[in-house]
Design a protein around this motif. Structure first.
Motif, short mmCIF file in Angstrom:
data_model
loop_
_atom_site.label_atom_id
_atom_site.label_comp_id
_atom_site.label_asym_id
_atom_site.label_seq_id
_atom_site.Cartn_x
_atom_site.Cartn_y
_atom_site.Cartn_z
N ALA A 12 -6.40 7.06 -6.07
CA ALA A 12 -6.60 6.59 -7.45
C ALA A 12 -5.49 7.08 -8.36
O ALA A 12 -5.29 6.54 -9.44
N GLU A 13 -4.77 8.10 -7.93
CA GLU A 13 -3.70 8.68 -8.75
C GLU A 13 -2.34 8.04 -8.49
O GLU A 13 -1.35 8.42 -9.11
N THR A 14 -2.29 7.08 -7.59
CA THR A 14 -1.03 6.41 -7.27
C THR A 14 -0.56 5.60 -8.47
O THR A 14 -1.35 4.89 -9.10
N SER A 15 0.71 5.67 -8.76
CA SER A 15 1.29 4.93 -9.88
C SER A 15 1.34 3.44 -9.57
O SER A 15 1.85 3.04 -8.52
N PHE A 16 0.81 2.63 -10.48
CA PHE A 16 0.89 1.18 -10.31
C PHE A 16 2.33 0.70 -10.30
O PHE A 16 2.66 -0.29 -9.66
N ASP A 17 3.19 1.37 -11.04
CA ASP A 17 4.60 0.97 -11.09
C ASP A 17 5.28 1.20 -9.74
O ASP A 17 6.12 0.42 -9.31
N GLU A 18 4.92 2.28 -9.07
CA GLU A 18 5.54 2.60 -7.79
C GLU A 18 4.88 1.88 -6.61
O GLU A 18 5.55 1.50 -5.65
N HIS A 19 3.57 1.72 -6.67
CA HIS A 19 2.83 1.15 -5.54
C HIS A 19 1.63 0.37 -6.07
O HIS A 19 0.52 0.88 -6.11
N PRO A 20 1.83 -0.88 -6.49
CA PRO A 20 0.76 -1.61 -7.19
C PRO A 20 -0.36 -2.15 -6.30
O PRO A 20 -1.39 -2.56 -6.80
N ILE A 21 -0.17 -2.14 -4.98
CA ILE A 21 -1.17 -2.75 -4.11
C ILE A 21 -1.16 -2.06 -2.75
O ILE A 21 -0.13 -1.57 -2.29
N LEU A 22 -2.33 -2.01 -2.12
CA LEU A 22 -2.45 -1.45 -0.78
C LEU A 22 -2.24 -2.57 0.23
O LEU A 22 -2.88 -3.62 0.15
N TYR A 23 -1.34 -2.36 1.16
CA TYR A 23 -1.08 -3.34 2.22
C TYR A 23 -1.58 -2.79 3.54
O TYR A 23 -1.46 -1.60 3.82
N HIS A 24 -2.14 -3.67 4.36
CA HIS A 24 -2.53 -3.31 5.73
C HIS A 24 -2.45 -4.57 6.58
O HIS A 24 -3.00 -5.61 6.22
N SER A 25 -1.76 -4.48 7.70
CA SER A 25 -1.60 -5.63 8.59
C SER A 25 -2.67 -5.63 9.67
O SER A 25 -3.08 -4.58 10.15
N LEU A 26 -3.11 -6.83 10.04
CA LEU A 26 -4.08 -7.00 11.11
C LEU A 26 -3.47 -7.84 12.22
O LEU A 26 -2.75 -8.79 11.95
#
Length: 140
Positions: free
Chosen positions: A71-85
């Motif tokens: 929750a503390e991740t900067s939106f500017d640096e990392h706006p979305i979580l990616y995961h490949s399937l």
């Protein structure tokens, strides 16, 4: 409630705090939601992508968190979580399971709790799957 067999599920939560972060009340912290989504993923046999403002995570079909973002991740640096399937193992043929643990149990609870003044009709799964009913026909 799961009516169709999913390979992945989108589980939106409005806001989640980090696990074990005491500055959030218990229902805002991620632990209870990780447990609920993990349980659903396990019963459904599906990956769950839990999107939220704050802590975001992906749960495997075994109920384990395979990717997460604080929750503390900067939106500017990392706006979305990616995961490949790897989708090559997804089963394309069966769209639903009429006897699935989640959908059938919930359906039976809804049926039992339905008000008595609303007519109940029993229709077999076989007749529903045959596609012989439409909205203008009376139920057998």
């Amino acid at each position: 409630m799961q009516a169709q067999r999913e390979n992945f599920h989108l589980a939106p939560f409005p806001y989640l705090g980090n696990p074990r972060d005491e500055s959030f009340v218990w229902w805002e912290r991620a632990e209870s939601n990780i447990a609920a989504v993990g349980h659903y993923s396990y019963l459904a046999g599906a990956y769950s992508f839990t999107t939220s403002v704050g802590y975001a995570f992906v749960s495997s079909p075994f109920g384990e968190v395979v990717a997460s973002m604080s929750a503390e991740t900067s939106f500017d640096e990392h706006p979305i979580l990616y995961h490949s399937l790897n989708t090559s193992g997804f089963e394309p043929g069966k769209a639903y399971d009429s006897d699935a643990q989640v959908s059938w149990a919930v359906l039976k609870q809804i049926d039992r709790a339905f008000p008595k003044y609303i007519p109940h009709r029993n229709v077999s799964i076989r007749s529903l799957l045959a596609g012989s009913l439409n909205s203008s026909e009376a139920l057998p």
